[in-house]
Design a protein around this motif. Structure first.
Motif, PDB file in Angstrom:
ATOM      1  N   GLY A 348       0.671  -1.044  -0.047  1.00 43.24           N
ATOM      2  CA  GLY A 348      -0.042  -0.149   0.117  1.00 43.24           C
ATOM      3  C   GLY A 348       0.838   1.206   0.053  1.00 43.24           C
ATOM      4  O   GLY A 348       0.017   2.420  -0.031  1.00 43.24           O
ATOM      5  N   THR A 349       2.015   1.278  -0.039  1.00 42.77           N
ATOM      6  CA  THR A 349       3.010   2.323  -0.070  1.00 42.77           C
ATOM      7  C   THR A 349       4.014   2.213  -1.038  1.00 42.77           C
ATOM      8  O   THR A 349       4.361   0.919  -1.246  1.00 42.77           O
ATOM      9  N   THR A 350       4.491   3.397  -1.522  1.00 42.16           N
ATOM     10  CA  THR A 350       5.595   3.435  -2.417  1.00 42.16           C
ATOM     11  C   THR A 350       7.104   3.185  -1.708  1.00 42.16           C
ATOM     12  O   THR A 350       7.387   4.056  -0.810  1.00 42.16           O
ATOM     13  N   VAL A 351       7.792   2.330  -1.937  1.00 42.78           N
ATOM     14  CA  VAL A 351       9.050   1.899  -1.318  1.00 42.78           C
ATOM     15  C   VAL A 351      10.122   2.503  -2.170  1.00 42.78           C
ATOM     16  O   VAL A 351      10.172   2.058  -3.175  1.00 42.78           O
ATOM     17  N   LYS A 352      10.991   3.314  -1.603  1.00 42.36           N
ATOM     18  CA  LYS A 352      12.312   3.735  -2.381  1.00 42.36           C
ATOM     19  C   LYS A 352      13.584   3.450  -1.610  1.00 42.36           C
ATOM     20  O   LYS A 352      14.778   3.560  -2.177  1.00 42.36           O
ATOM     21  N   ARG A 353      13.482   3.033  -0.346  1.00 40.34           N
ATOM     22  CA  ARG A 353      14.419   3.098   0.647  1.00 40.34           C
ATOM     23  C   ARG A 353      14.470   1.681   1.335  1.00 40.34           C
ATOM     24  O   ARG A 353      13.451   1.603   1.884  1.00 40.34           O
TER      25      ARG A 353
END
Length: 670
Positions: A348-353
Motif C-alpha cells: 500500500g505504500t511506495t518504497v524507495k529505501r
C-alpha cells in the motif's frame, strides 16, 4: 535417498528449527520468515510420519511454543495453551471444513478473528481481580509476568460486574501499535542500540523486562480472544466474546460470526489488503467453530484443537532494483547503510529505501551494484531486502563493500569487538554528529529548551553560530547575526534566549542525559546522577565503580569512562559549568521520623506489590537508614521483591548479607 541420509536431514531440521524457536520465543529476535519456518516444519512433519523410527522426542513438531526464560517464576497453566494448526492454502481450509462436517454435521457456525502478531498471554481473575498473568511458554507452563501486564491500560485490574464467575481465565494477545514501535525504535537508534525488527519482537522484549516501571514507559496494548470457566457459563464462543466485552475487556471490533466456509474465505480476502490500514500488525485469520458443545465433540490433537485453524498471509514481497547504497551518520556516530531502490509499490505504500542495518547484512546478502532484489516489509512496517535474484545479476557487476571512512567527515570508522555497528569516532568534528547532539540536548526529554527546534539548530550550524552545546549559552552575544536569519524576528530571538536561560534550572540528571553519552538513556542518567551525586565523581569513576550502580552494565560503564577520557568533552563540561548548568544533584534535607535505622545500609531490588522502590527508599531514609548503590561487604540488608536480578541475589548470598522483604523492613521501624 538412503535411510541414513533421511535421518541426517531430520536431525539437521530438528536442530535448525529448535534454534529458530529459541530465537523467536526466548530472544524475541527471529532470523527467518514465518512462511519459511512453516515450510521447513511441514517438511519435517512429513519425514517423521514416513520414518517414525527416526523421530526425535525433542522435535519442534512435538512441542508448542518455545522454552521458558529463567528470569521469572514458572507457572503451570490450568488449561494448556495449545497452538493452532495453520495453513497458507485455501484448499486446506475447505478440507478443514469438510472434516468438521463429517464429524458434527452441517449445522454449525464459524467465528472469524484477526490473527494478531504479538505475544500470547493467559490472565487469571478471582472475584473480579486480576491475580496472575502468564506467558505461553512451552504450552503447559509459562512465565509469571503479572507486574508487567498490569502496566497495560486496556487490561483491567478489577472488573466491576456481578455477572462474571468467581474464577475465570482469559486468553489474549499483547502487541504494540506501529506508531509506538517506530517512535521507540528511533529512540534505540539514537542511543546506538540494535533496533527491533518488528512490533511483535518489541512487545515480546518489553513484557520480559525485569523492571515493570520500564515496561510502563513502552505503550503496549492487548486484545482478548478466549474465555475459560469451569461451569460452561456460555453456549458459544461468540456469546462469551460479547460478555467479556461488557465486563470491560478489549475485544477486537473486527471479529465476525459467519455461516459457511465461503463466508470465511470472503473475510480472509477482505483483510488481505485491508490489514495494511490497521494501526497494528496481523499475520493471518483465525477460524473457530462457534458452539462450545461442538468444540467439545471435535476435541483436540496432542498439539492443537480440531475445531480451530489459522490462515496465514505471506509477507508482502516485491522485486525491484538496487540503485545504490548510501550511508547515514547518527548523533552517536553509528553509520547505517541504506539501500536506495527503484520506487516500487509494496503493502500500500511506495518504497524507495530499505535499511541494510550493518556490514554483516551487506555481506550476508552478497549485494552487487545494480542487483535485482526481493523486498518485504518486516512486520509490515520497515522495508528490508530479504534476498537477491541471482538469475538477474548483471555480468561483471561490482560487489558492494561497506565503506572504511565516514561519508561525512572522512574519519576512519571503528568497530568494537562484539558489536555489529561501525562508528565514526570524530564526534566533535563530524557535522551530523554535532547537529544531532545539539538537537538531542534541546529536546523535550533532555533540556526542553523552548524557542529552538531541529531546523533552527541546522541553520545555526550552517551559519557558524554554533559548533558545540556550550555555544547555545553564548548566542545572546550574537543577536545582530541572529536578526539576519529569515523568519527569525525579535520576538522569536527573545523567546529562544529566554528558553536557553531557563534551561539552566534543569536538574543534573537532565543535563547528563542531554550530553548524549552513548547508551546513557533517560533512566540510566537518573541512576547515574543518584549514584555519583555530581559530574566530578562521574568523570573520575572507574568501570567497576559504575557497574556497582543499579541498572548500569559493563557496556554503559565503559562508554562513560571513554566519554570522560576525551579532553574535548571535559572542556565542554567546564564551559557548561561556567554557563551555570547544574552538575550535581540537590540533596534534600530529610526530617527523620525515627532513628531506628541509623547506621544501617540498604539496597532495594525487585518489584513490590504495595510500595514502589522510591517509597521504600524514602521510608528508609526517613528513619535514618542509608541507601547504597550496589551490594558489597558494607551492606547490612538487601530488601528483595519479586523478579529481583539473580546476580544481586547470588552476590548477597555469597557475602552473607541478610535478605529481607518489605514487610520485614516495616517491622524494623514499627
Amino acid at each position: 535417498m538412503s535411510l541414513l541420509t533421511v535421518k541426517d536431514e531430520m536431525d539437521a531440521l530438528v536442530s535448525e528449527l529448535n534454534q529458530h524457536n529459541y530465537n523467536y520465543y526466548v530472544l524475541a529476535m527471529p532470523t527467518i520468515a514465518d512462511y519459511e519456518f512453516d515450510k521447513k516444519l511441514a517438511h519435517l512433519n512429513e519425514l517423521e510420519k514416513a520414518n517414525p523410527q527416526f523421530a526425535d522426542p525433542n522435535s519442534p513438531t512435538q512441542r508448542v511454543g518455545g522454552d521458558i526464560t529463567k528470569n521469572f517464576i514458572t507457572v503451570k497453566h490450568k488449561y494448556p495453551m495449545l497452538s493452532l494448526g495453520n495453513t497458507y492454502n485455501e484448499q486446506d481450509l475447505r478440507d478443514f471444513d469438510e472434516r468438521i462436517r463429517k464429524a458434527i454435521g452441517d449445522h454449525f457456525q464459524y467465528v472469524c478473528e484477526l490473527k494478531f502478531d504479538g505475544l500470547s498471554i493467559s490472565l487469571t481473575y478471582e472475584n473480579g481481580k486480576l491475580v496472575r498473568a502468564v506467558t505461553r511458554g512451552d504450552g503447559t507452563k509459562g512465565d509469571d509476568v503479572t507486574n508487567n501486564v498490569k502496566t497495560i491500560h486496556t487490561i483491567p485490574h478489577q472488573i466491576k460486574t456481578v455477572e462474571a464467575p468467581e474464577h475465570f481465565e482469559i486468553r489474549g494477545e499483547i502487541f504494540m501499535h506501529k506508531a509506538a514501535f517506530l517512535k521507540l525504535n528511533a529512540a534505540r537508534e539514537e542511543l546506538g542500540e540494535i533496533q527491533y525488527a518488528n512490533p511483535r519482537n518489541f512487545a515480546s522484549g518489553t513484557i520480559k523486562m525485569q523492571d515493570s516501571r520500564e515496561v510502563a514507559k513502552r505503550p503496549l496494548d492487548g486484545f482478548i480472544y478466549f474465555l475459560y470457566t469451569d461451569n460452561n457459563d456460555f453456549k458459544t464462543h461468540w456469546e462469551s466474546l460479547q460478555a467479556v466485552k461488557d465486563w470491560g475487556f478489549h475485544v477486537c471490533e473486527h471479529n465476525k460470526l459467519v455461516n459457511t466456509i465461503d463466508d470465511v474465505l470472503h473475510f480472509i480476502h477482505h483483510w488481505e489488503s485491508e490489514r495494511f490500514k490497521l494501526s497494528y500488525d496481523i499475520d493471518g485469520i483465525v477460524i473457530k467453530v462457534n458452539s462450545y458443545a461442538q468444540q467439545q465433540e471435535l476435541g483436540f490433537t496432542s498439539k492443537s484443537p480440531r475445531w480451530a485453524i489459522s490462515y496465514k498471509y505471506k509477507a508482502a514481497e516485491v522485486e525491484t532494483v538496487l540503485e545504490k547504497v548510501t550511508y547515514q551518520v547518527g548523533r552517536t556516530g553509528a553509520v547505517t547503510p541504506v539501500a536506495n531502490l527503484k520506487p516500487v509499490l509494496l503493502a500500500g505504500t511506495t518504497v524507495k529505501r530499505a535499511t541494510l542495518h550493518n556490514a554483516n547484512e551487506i555481506e550476508r546478502l552478497d549485494l552487487h551494484e545494480g542487483d535485482t532484489v526481493f523486498v518485504e516489509k518486516g512486520g509490515e512496517i520497515i522495508p528490508k531486502i530479504i534476498k537477491v535474484n541471482l538469475d538477474k545479476r548483471l555480468p561483471n557487476s561490482s560487489k558492494v563493500h561497506y565503506l572504511h571512512n565516514c561519508p561525512e567527515c572522512g574519519t576512519e570508522l571503528v568497530r568494537k569487538e562484539g558489536e555489529a555497528v561501525h562508528y565514526c569516532p570524530n564526534d566533535e568534528g563530524c557535522p551530523p554528529q554535532i547537529v544531532g547532539k545539539i538537537q538531542h540536548f534541546i529536546s523535550r526529554k533532555a533540556m526542553n529548551i523552548d524557542g529552538l527546534g531541529d531546523e533552527t539548530i541546522e541553520t545555526f550550524f550552517k551559519r557558524g553560530l554554533i559548533n558545540h552545546i556550550s555555544d547555545l549559552y553564548t548566542l545572546y552575544q550574537k543577536s545582530d547575526q541572529l536578526k539576519t536569519i529569515d523568519r527569525f524576528g525579535e520576538r522569536s530571538i527573545e523567546n529562544m534566549l529566554g528558553g536557553i536561560e531557563k534551561s539552566k534550572e534543569m536538574p543534573f540528571e537532565k543535563v547528563l542525559f542531554g550530553l548524549g553519552i552513548r547508551y546513557v538513556g533517560e533512566t540510566v542518567a537518573k541512576k547515574l546522577a543518584a549514584g555519583v551525586k555530581n559530574i566530578d565523581n562521574l568523570s573520575k569513576a572507574t568501570v567497576e565503580d559504575l557497574i556497582a550502580i543499579d541498572e548500569v552494565g559493563q557496556r554503559i560503564a565503559e562508554s562513560c569512562v571513554e566519554y570522560f577520557g576525551n579532553p574535548e568533552h571535559m572542556r565542554q563540561i567546564e564551559l557548561l559549568k561556567l554557563a551555570g548548568l547544574a552538575f550535581e544533584i540537590e540533596e534534600t534535607v530529610i526530617e527523620l521520623a525515627s532513628d531506628k535505622l541509623i547506621e544501617k545500609t540498604f539496597v532495594i531490588s525487585g518489584v513490590f506489590e504495595n510500595y514502589s522502590r522510591e517509597q521504600l527508599k524514602d521510608l528508609i531514609e526517613a528513619n535514618g537508614g542509608k541507601i547504597l548503590s550496589g551490594i558489597s561487604g558494607k551492606l547490612n540488608y538487601l530488601v528483595a521483591g519479586d523478579n529481583m536480578g539473580p546476580s544481586k541475589l547470588e552476590k548477597a548470598t555469597k557475602l552473607n548479607v541478610p535478605i529481607i522483604s518489605d514487610a520485614d523492613l516495616l517491622e524494623m521501624i514499627k
